[in-house]
Design a protein around this motif. Structure first.
Motif, PDB file in Angstrom:
ATOM      1  N   UNK A   1      -7.570  -4.721   3.546  1.00 10.82           N
ATOM      2  CA  UNK A   1      -7.400  -5.767   4.560  1.00 10.82           C
ATOM      3  C   UNK A   1      -8.164  -7.021   4.166  1.00 10.82           C
ATOM      4  N   UNK A   2      -9.398  -6.858   3.709  1.00 16.38           N
ATOM      5  CA  UNK A   2     -10.208  -8.018   3.325  1.00 16.38           C
ATOM      6  C   UNK A   2      -9.571  -8.790   2.176  1.00 16.38           C
ATOM      7  N   UNK A   3      -8.918  -8.086   1.262  1.00 13.37           N
ATOM      8  CA  UNK A   3      -8.317  -8.764   0.128  1.00 13.37           C
ATOM      9  C   UNK A   3      -7.019  -9.464   0.442  1.00 13.37           C
ATOM     10  N   UNK A   4      -6.304  -9.020   1.472  1.00 14.68           N
ATOM     11  CA  UNK A   4      -4.964  -9.565   1.760  1.00 14.68           C
ATOM     12  C   UNK A   4      -4.900 -10.333   3.071  1.00 14.68           C
ATOM     13  N   UNK A   5      -5.998 -10.428   3.808  1.00 13.54           N
ATOM     14  CA  UNK A   5      -5.942 -11.004   5.156  1.00 13.54           C
ATOM     15  C   UNK A   5      -5.505 -12.460   5.152  1.00 13.54           C
ATOM     16  N   UNK A   6      -5.737 -13.171   4.064  1.00 14.74           N
ATOM     17  CA  UNK A   6      -5.363 -14.593   4.024  1.00 14.74           C
ATOM     18  C   UNK A   6      -3.858 -14.793   4.027  1.00 14.74           C
ATOM     19  N   UNK A   7      -3.070 -13.740   3.787  1.00 15.62           N
ATOM     20  CA  UNK A   7      -1.607 -13.859   3.803  1.00 15.62           C
ATOM     21  C   UNK A   7      -1.004 -13.469   5.146  1.00 15.62           C
ATOM     22  N   UNK A   8      -1.831 -13.159   6.125  1.00 16.71           N
ATOM     23  CA  UNK A   8      -1.320 -12.812   7.457  1.00 16.71           C
ATOM     24  C   UNK A   8      -0.779 -14.072   8.120  1.00 16.71           C
TER      25      UNK A   8
ATOM     26  N   UNK B   1       0.552  -9.057  15.351  1.00 14.41           N
ATOM     27  CA  UNK B   1       0.165  -7.806  14.726  1.00 14.41           C
ATOM     28  C   UNK B   1       0.707  -7.721  13.309  1.00 14.41           C
ATOM     29  N   UNK B   2       0.077  -6.882  12.493  1.00 13.47           N
ATOM     30  CA  UNK B   2       0.461  -6.709  11.101  1.00 13.47           C
ATOM     31  C   UNK B   2       0.341  -5.233  10.750  1.00 13.47           C
ATOM     32  N   UNK B   3       1.377  -4.714  10.064  1.00  7.55           N
ATOM     33  CA  UNK B   3       1.296  -3.381   9.475  1.00  7.55           C
ATOM     34  C   UNK B   3       1.030  -3.578   7.986  1.00  7.55           C
TER      35      UNK B   3
ATOM     36  N   UNK C   1       4.697  -8.311  11.645  1.00  4.99           N
ATOM     37  CA  UNK C   1       5.331  -8.259  10.332  1.00  4.99           C
ATOM     38  C   UNK C   1       4.563  -7.306   9.429  1.00  4.99           C
ATOM     39  N   UNK C   2       5.203  -6.889   8.350  1.00  5.67           N
ATOM     40  CA  UNK C   2       4.577  -6.019   7.364  1.00  5.67           C
ATOM     41  C   UNK C   2       3.933  -6.858   6.272  1.00  5.67           C
ATOM     42  N   UNK C   3       2.882  -6.291   5.686  1.00  5.26           N
ATOM     43  CA  UNK C   3       2.201  -6.922   4.560  1.00  5.26           C
ATOM     44  C   UNK C   3       1.907  -5.834   3.543  1.00  5.26           C
TER      45      UNK C   3
ATOM     46  N   UNK D   1       4.801 -10.048   0.628  1.00  7.15           N
ATOM     47  CA  UNK D   1       4.339  -9.382  -0.591  1.00  7.15           C
ATOM     48  C   UNK D   1       2.998  -9.976  -1.007  1.00  7.15           C
ATOM     49  N   UNK D   2       2.047  -9.097  -1.329  1.00  8.16           N
ATOM     50  CA  UNK D   2       0.714  -9.519  -1.764  1.00  8.16           C
ATOM     51  C   UNK D   2       0.425  -8.937  -3.137  1.00  8.16           C
ATOM     52  N   UNK D   3       0.246  -9.791  -4.114  1.00 12.80           N
ATOM     53  CA  UNK D   3      -0.183  -9.330  -5.439  1.00 12.80           C
ATOM     54  C   UNK D   3      -1.699  -9.491  -5.516  1.00 12.80           C
ATOM     55  N   UNK D   4      -2.386  -8.781  -4.699  1.00 14.06           N
ATOM     56  CA  UNK D   4      -3.844  -8.762  -4.602  1.00 14.06           C
ATOM     57  C   UNK D   4      -4.230  -7.514  -3.837  1.00 14.06           C
ATOM     58  N   UNK D   5      -5.520  -7.214  -3.765  1.00 14.30           N
ATOM     59  CA  UNK D   5      -5.883  -5.979  -3.086  1.00 14.30           C
ATOM     60  C   UNK D   5      -7.365  -5.705  -3.051  1.00 14.30           C
ATOM     61  N   UNK D   6      -7.750  -4.506  -3.543  1.00 11.88           N
ATOM     62  CA  UNK D   6      -9.125  -4.036  -3.370  1.00 11.88           C
ATOM     63  C   UNK D   6     -10.135  -4.941  -4.060  1.00 11.88           C
ATOM     64  N   UNK D   7      -9.837  -5.403  -5.258  1.00 13.95           N
ATOM     65  CA  UNK D   7     -10.828  -6.211  -5.988  1.00 13.95           C
ATOM     66  C   UNK D   7     -11.136  -7.510  -5.243  1.00 13.95           C
ATOM     67  N   UNK D   8     -10.084  -8.173  -4.741  1.00 11.24           N
ATOM     68  CA  UNK D   8     -10.318  -9.398  -3.976  1.00 11.24           C
ATOM     69  C   UNK D   8     -11.105  -9.109  -2.705  1.00 11.24           C
ATOM     70  N   UNK D   9     -10.836  -7.940  -2.091  1.00 12.77           N
ATOM     71  CA  UNK D   9     -11.609  -7.567  -0.914  1.00 12.77           C
ATOM     72  C   UNK D   9     -13.069  -7.314  -1.227  1.00 12.77           C
ATOM     73  N   UNK D  10     -13.339  -6.677  -2.364  1.00 15.93           N
ATOM     74  CA  UNK D  10     -14.731  -6.436  -2.769  1.00 15.93           C
ATOM     75  C   UNK D  10     -15.460  -7.751  -2.993  1.00 15.93           C
TER      76      UNK D  10
END
Length: 548
Positions: free
Chosen positions: A321-328, A334-336, A424-426, A510-519
């Motif tokens: 969530x922390x890595x992808x929240x900027x695309x919400x 709400x977001x799934x 929407x989905x993310x 679509x998010x091409x980011x994830x855990x590393x950006x969240x860390x």
């Protein structure tokens, strides 16, 4: 009819500006006590620039050129086109001829630079300096939504086409999030980020690093904090398939551990070369599920010097969530959010109906419920096969993943929230980025076009059907899939289809980011790198008010 020159001379004599030898002018000068001159106009005080006085007392006006030449000079003075050397000569001549200046002002040349001209000159100087410095530094690209800037690898410096160059200039100006063209971050061969140049964010700001050792990939990001995010200065990604065989025998194989240790050794060299000050190195489902996971962690520390942290599933969901929240979507209620990994898949419900304008990292406070499915692309493909997938095998994969969704808390509440139409989905995984790349028809995977792409529900269904009907050889040849993911992509599509059948949303981002950006986001937020900037801005505003 009287000649044109004669009529012009008559008008000049009437206005007191006749040519040399004008009796009226000589009479006026005698009456005023000025000595008569031999055909020359006497020196007199003149308002305005000095060379205007010189033009009045210098050489006699040529036939038919007096009025037009003076108008040209006035236009040139307005445009500031008179040369500095001419102005200097005019000042010197005026002083020599004893031309007085009214109102106590000093004589000035026509080329006295205005404030607007000085500002324009400074702007041109800054542009020349930027152009010269950009020739020595790599191109960069940014994302305003994420606050992430990524340095382009030395091997891929500069866009290749005019449209790419225009897009690159826009991204530098508006801060779009771009990885180098052709670099695949989530999957597709696990290509390394190449040789990145160190680029300065804040002066002397420390470097942060995030490493994610998953079931399928080993990924590393090294970044420097900036005012509105962070700048990636180095990256690394390699498919190691650490979780290969864990689903059947609950053990990490020797070959898989060797591949992972080789990749981690590369990461250790990058961390040492960059002088990273703060880092977090995590391992996920493969090390959680394997019985020899703890022994592998100790072996990694002994052989590479890296201390890996095996995180639980809740932490993994929060980091996603922390890595992808900027695309919400800012207007969403709400977001799934789902992350389809190699050994597990995390699903998070963000209930944003009372977020009160919160964005970015602050959205992690609105996690209403989450679940971690013990199925991922690796173990699902091992159970059902991923090379030759028939429609029946594909449906069996969907049912396998759907069985675990029954344990999701507040599932009925989420269904009611989706009915409102503002959910929407993310998706963050190699599965959704592959679908987006195929949907866009990319001849080469381009993260700049994939990250942040919106897909309608019908588009997702068509892409899943297209991949399902595609033979294995065609999946290998597809530039957005490749040989490393050809046997895994349909397992990911099956997990996604199970989620869509349980909760249907009209849009997927679509998010091409994830855990590393969240860390990285959590590390920098914990150190207060952005709060210091806000507090400093408030203090500066307070000082300005006190001065006034």
């Amino acid at each position: 009819m009287e000649p044109r020159g004669a009529s012009r001379r008559r008008r000049k004599r009437k206005s007191g500006k006749g040519p040399k030898g004008n009796p009226a002018a000589q009479a006026n000068s005698a009456a005023n006590g000025a000595p008569p001159t031999d055909g020359q106009i006497p020196s007199r005080a003149v308002n305005g620039p000095v060379d205007q006085a010189l033009s009045a007392q210098g050489q006699p006006a040529r036939k038919g050129e007096g009025a037009s030449s003076s108008q040209k000079r006035r236009k040139k003075r307005k445009r500031g086109r008179t040369h500095k050397t001419d102005g200097a000569q005019a000042v010197g001549a005026g002083a020599a001829d004893g031309v007085p200046v009214q109102d106590g002002t000093k004589p000035q040349s026509d080329t006295a630079t205005s404030l607007k001209g000085k500002k324009a000159a400074r702007r041109r100087g800054r542009r020349r300096k930027q152009v010269s410095s950009s020739a020595e530094q790599p191109a960069t690209a940014q994302n305003s939504a994420a606050g992430i800037t990524v340095a382009t690898p030395l091997t891929e410096r500069g866009p290749s086409t005019p449209s790419d160059r225009i897009q690159e200039a826009r991204s530098r100006r508006h801060g779009e999030n771009r990885l180098p063209s052709g670099q695949r971050d989530h999957g597709n061969g696990g290509r390394s980020g190449g040789a990145y140049e160190g680029t300065s964010g804040r002066n002397n700001a420390p470097l942060y690093a995030a490493l994610d050792l998953g079931t399928n990939n080993c990924r590393l990001l090294i970044a420097r904090p900036e005012d509105r995010g962070f700048r990636v200065v180095d990256a690394y990604s390699r498919i190691v398939r650490l979780g290969e065989g864990v689903g059947s025998n609950r053990m990490l194989s020797d070959a898989a551990m060797e591949r992972a240790i080789d990749a981690l050794a590369q990461c250790h060299r990058k961390l040492a070369d960059r002088g990273v000050a703060r880092s977090r190195l995590i391992a996920t489902e493969a090390c959680r599920a394997a019985e020899n996971g703890a022994a592998f962690i100790e072996r990694v520390k002994t052989e590479t010097g890296l201390a890996l942290e095996v995180v639980d599933r809740e932490t993994e969901a929060r980091l996603a969530v922390a890595g992808c929240a900027s695309l919400v979507d800012h207007e969403a209620d709400g977001v799934i959010l789902f992350d389809i990994g190699g050994g597990s898949s995390e699903i998070v419900w963000l209930d944003l109906r009372n977020r009160c304008g919160a964005r970015g990292y602050a959205l992690t406070r609105f996690i209403r419920s989450w679940i971690s499915l013990p199925v991922g692309v690796v173990n699902l493909a091992e159970r059902h096969g991923g090379v030759h997938v028939t429609p029946d095998i594909f449906e069996a994969m969907i049912e396998d993943a759907a069985e675990h969704l029954a344990a999701f808390n507040l599932a009925s509440n989420l269904t009611e929230a989706i009915a409102s139409g503002r959910v929407h989905m993310l998706g963050t995984s190699g599965t959704v980025t592959t679908l987006a790349g195929v949907h866009l028809g990319l001849k080469r995977y381009d993260r700049r076009r994939v990250d942040g792409t919106w897909l309608e529900d019908g588009d997702v269904s068509r892409m899943i059907d297209q991949l399902r009907d595609m033979p294995y050889e065609a999946r290998v040849d597809n530039p957005c899939i490749g040989a490393d993911r050809a046997d895994l992509v349909l397992a990911g599509c099956a997990i996604l289809e199970a989620i869509r059948r349980r909760w249907s949303c009209s849009r997927l981002r679509v998010a091409d980011r994830g855990l590393r950006e969240g860390i990285l986001t959590e590390l920098m937020a914990a150190d207060g790198v952005w709060s210091h900037r806000k507090n400093g801005a408030r203090q500066d505003r307070g000082r300005q008010r006190n001065r006034t």
